[in-house]
Write a protein that holds these residues in place. Structure first.
Motif, PDB file in Angstrom:
ATOM      1  N   CYS A 630     -55.447  67.088  70.166  1.00 39.68           N
ATOM      2  CA  CYS A 630     -55.890  66.224  71.259  1.00 39.68           C
ATOM      3  C   CYS A 630     -54.716  65.365  71.730  1.00 39.68           C
ATOM      4  O   CYS A 630     -53.993  64.777  70.921  1.00 39.68           O
ATOM      5  N   ARG A 631     -54.549  65.304  73.057  1.00 43.35           N
ATOM      6  CA  ARG A 631     -53.439  64.533  73.611  1.00 43.35           C
ATOM      7  C   ARG A 631     -53.848  63.139  74.066  1.00 43.35           C
ATOM      8  O   ARG A 631     -53.060  62.203  73.986  1.00 43.35           O
ATOM      9  N   TYR A 632     -55.072  62.992  74.538  1.00 47.69           N
ATOM     10  CA  TYR A 632     -55.533  61.694  75.018  1.00 47.69           C
ATOM     11  C   TYR A 632     -56.950  61.443  74.518  1.00 47.69           C
ATOM     12  O   TYR A 632     -57.795  62.350  74.534  1.00 47.69           O
ATOM     13  N   TYR A 633     -57.175  60.212  74.073  1.00 47.62           N
ATOM     14  CA  TYR A 633     -58.496  59.780  73.621  1.00 47.62           C
ATOM     15  C   TYR A 633     -59.001  58.662  74.529  1.00 47.62           C
ATOM     16  O   TYR A 633     -58.215  57.921  75.132  1.00 47.62           O
ATOM     17  N   ASP A 634     -60.319  58.552  74.578  1.00 44.35           N
ATOM     18  CA  ASP A 634     -60.943  57.386  75.184  1.00 44.35           C
ATOM     19  C   ASP A 634     -60.894  56.257  74.152  1.00 44.35           C
ATOM     20  O   ASP A 634     -61.589  56.296  73.135  1.00 44.35           O
TER      21      ASP A 634
END
Length: 698
Positions: A630-634
């Motif tokens: 995963c590159r971006y999380y909330d």
């Protein structure tokens, strides 16, 4: 005790290196006989403390580099959590056999063999680095040119070049190769668990058997205190090692342009396993020279012989007076036997297990320990990654924070709990009250953590802040002539709007400029058609505006760890004081049942936390058609779900201790009623024999 009774006086004195004379003095010849250092329980304590320290350092090092391993091999958090949990698979499968049937083997040698297996497992963990291809953080750059040079730019040839390199990458690094590398790591984790099975049980029993009874608690306390420093050293080692580039042993020609702050940076995770494996091999060497049985510490054998003589005389007198009670008394003597035969154990264990399971206090305390262990497993595994993602700090800095603060906080909490129990002479009810207060404060300290975090970056085309326009819609069609590759990742940041783009190509940039400075060089991209004014945009992710909150966040976490660890000693005191098991050897099932409860927490908890973290991902990397890291999380979802899981387990532990306190108060009322009734009976039956009030089952 039965085995020692059969020892001849000559053998006993030979093992002690002492020969008594009739006058009670030591003969001159015996003064020249100095026992070997390997016949000293203190030296064994030193070796075993170092061995368990290194063992926990190895198991903790993977947790410190979990986010780095995910980046390097394209793993999800659920998969990495399962990888961490596999350490307990081999341990769970063999711990029962080792604990109950392993006392008849050469314990030091078996500990040494287990340590060698742990060292081999650590070496196997580093093997994927050496058999895999060098890490290429930019898949669009040609092999024969320095990476990140004119890569990911908006050029007419970008589409064809990206397609060609993407296909070649998939052909050289197939799914089968990926599964093989991951399978090696899972096998290594299983081997680490199998090798660690005999280390702690055999070491503790060996110290307890041959240390003086008055020194055994002190030795075990020293052992646990030194061992607790292992996780702290693991995170400290991770903080130092992850500053080095992963391919430090095979740097590409022309070097690299990454820094440790770049989200594509991967540290030398494998180097820590090599260092730990070497340290484990050195720590395992002395165990092959320790004897199977060493002499008891000073004067202890003479004391135990006197106790045996008194017991034997008492048994003979009782058998003469009441022959019918002889079997019962013999059974009572068997109850203090150090170990049982297989047949005796099979007969005794079901009764002990059923009696233990019927005890509500034992079940509640163990359930609370399961909750606390689940909380600790999730935090130890994913707290470095959480800090790294939530506050936009490097993996090295996150590990240094945890190593310097969390591990010492756990040690301080355990010591504080033990001091309170000893100094205040806490009874079982007050022990449960102390556990309840500790978990209550721990729960309250976790409430502010829900509100201490950073908002999610505005990612063009992926995430946008409420009330703002999407970054890519500012200039419709600005990316169409670029044909940006979908699997490329080279983030850039527009400092004016604080909008982040996946690559310079997604920002429509056509030029790359490097500004040299005294300490470092900065990379900028210009002529960006998707950026107002054409740029420039800076290479790397946008800086976080609230990274200063990481220290207050860690301060509250450490206070919560102290409060949770205060309950460690009083909770075990509740188990020991409330379980009156008849057979001495049946104390081991109690310890192992509590150990199995811990194992059952450490196996599912990392997987549960990893799955919860994966649900907060908003942009996945794709490798050869499969979902990778995963590159971006909330950030808000990540914080609420990670801290929420911790809050859930803390609430469960608090509820268990509240029930324990309620049961103890009810039992105390019932015992008070029995004492009052007994006193009335004594007054009414004054002419009868004097009766003592019935004591509590405690």
């Amino acid at each position: 005790m039965g085995e020692e009774a059969q020892l001849s006086d000559k053998d006993t004195k030979a093992t002690m290196g002492i020969e008594d004379t009739r006058g009670g003095k030591v003969s001159p010849d015996s003064q020249n006989l100095r026992p070997s250092v390997f016949h000293s329980i203190k030296f064994f304590l030193l070796c075993h403390s170092l061995l368990q320290l290194v063992q926990l350092m190895i198991s903790g090092y993977l947790k410190s580099s979990i986010s780095t391993v995910e980046k390097r091999f394209g793993l999800s958090s659920q998969t990495s959590g399962l990888l961490v949990a596999f350490n307990e698979v081999g341990n769970t499968a063999l711990i029962v056999f080792v604990s109950y049937f392993g006392s008849r083997v050469h314990r030091p040698r078996l500990i040494g063999c287990g340590a060698i297996l742990v060292a081999l497992g650590a070496l196997l963990m580093s093997l994927p680095h050496f058999i895999s291809e060098p890490y290429r953080y930019d898949r669009t750059s040609p092999v024969d040119t320095p990476q990140d040079f004119k890569a990911s730019l908006c050029l007419p040839m970008t589409s064809a070049l990206a397609s060609t390199l993407s296909n070649s990458s998939c052909s050289s690094y197939t799914e089968a190769q990926h599964l093989a590398l991951v399978g090696i790591m899972f096998t290594a984790q299983t081997l680490l668990g199998v090798g660690g099975v005999p280390i702690q049980p055999f070491g503790i029993s060996y110290i307890d058997d041959f240390a003086h009874d008055s020194n055994s608690p002190l030795y075990l306390g020293i052992l646990f205190a030194v061992t607790m420093m292992g996780p702290g050293l693991a995170y400290g080692l991770g903080g130092f090692i992850l500053r080095l580039y992963v391919d430090i042993d095979r740097m590409p020609e022309g070097g690299i342009s990454l820094t440790s702050k770049d989200p594509r940076w991967v540290g030398a995770w494998w180097l820590g396993f090599l260092i730990s494996a070497g340290a484990m091999a050195l720590a395992a060497t002395p165990y092959f020279f320790f004897p199977r049985k060493m002499p008891k510490e000073k004067n202890e054998l003479h004391f135990r012989r006197r106790v045996l003589a008194i017991i034997s005389k008492k048994e003979d007198s009782l058998s003469e007076q009441s022959p019918r009670e002889t079997p019962e008394k013999k059974d009572g003597l068997a109850r203090v036997a150090p170990d049982l035969t297989v047949i005796q154990f099979i007969k005794v264990f079901p009764r002990v297990l059923l009696r233990t399971l019927r005890h509500p206090i034992f079940l509640l305390v163990v359930l609370s320990q399961v909750c606390m262990s689940s909380m600790a497993a999730g935090m130890a595994t994913f707290l470095p990654k959480f800090l790294e993602r939530q506050f936009s700090i490097t993996a090295s800095y996150a590990n240094m924070l945890i190593g310097c603060f969390s591990a010492p906080s756990a040690i301080a909490g355990i010591i504080l709990g033990g001091v309170l129990v000893k100094r205040l002479h806490l009874c079982p009810m007050r022990c449960s009250a102390l556990c309840l207060l500790g978990m209550l404060f721990c729960l309250l300290l976790s409430l502010p953590l829900f509100f201490m975090g950073c908002p999610t970056h505005q990612i063009a085309g992926i995430i946008h802040q409420p009330g703002t326009r999407r970054g890519l819609e500012l200039f419709p069609g600005c990316m169409e002539p670029c044909s940006c590759p979908s699997d490329d990742f080279n983030p850039v940041c527009d400092p004016s709007t604080h909008v982040e783009y996946l690559t310079p190509c997604h920002a429509g940039c056509t030029n790359r400029v490097v500004q040299e400075a005294l300490d470092k060089s900065q990379v900028f991209y210009t002529n960006c058609s998707c950026v107002a004014g054409g740029g420039p945009v800076q290479a790397g992710s946008c800086d976080s505006a609230c990274s200063h909150l990481v220290l207050p966040f860690m301060f509250l976490v450490c206070l919560g760890v102290v409060m949770a660890c205060v309950t460690h000693t009083p909770s075990f005191m509740l188990i020991l004081r409330y379980l009156e098991v008849g057979v001495q050897a049946a104390r081991q099932p109690i310890r192992e049942e509590a150990s199995d409860a811990r194992v059952m927490a450490w196996m599912p908890s990392p997987v549960i936390h990893g799955s919860a973290i994966d649900t907060t991902c908003v942009h996945w990397a794709q490798t050869c058609g499969r979902r990778a890291v995963c590159r971006y999380y909330d950030h808000d979802l990540l914080r609420n779900r990670f801290v929420g899981l911790q809050f859930f387990f803390k609430t469960g532990s608090l509820a268990c201790f509240a029930l324990v306190l309620a049961i103890l108060r009810q039992q105390d009322k019932e015992e008070g009623t029995k004492v009052t009734c007994s006193g009335l009976q004594q007054q009414l039956l004054a002419s009868g024999p004097e009766k003592k009030p019935e004591e509590s089952t405690v």
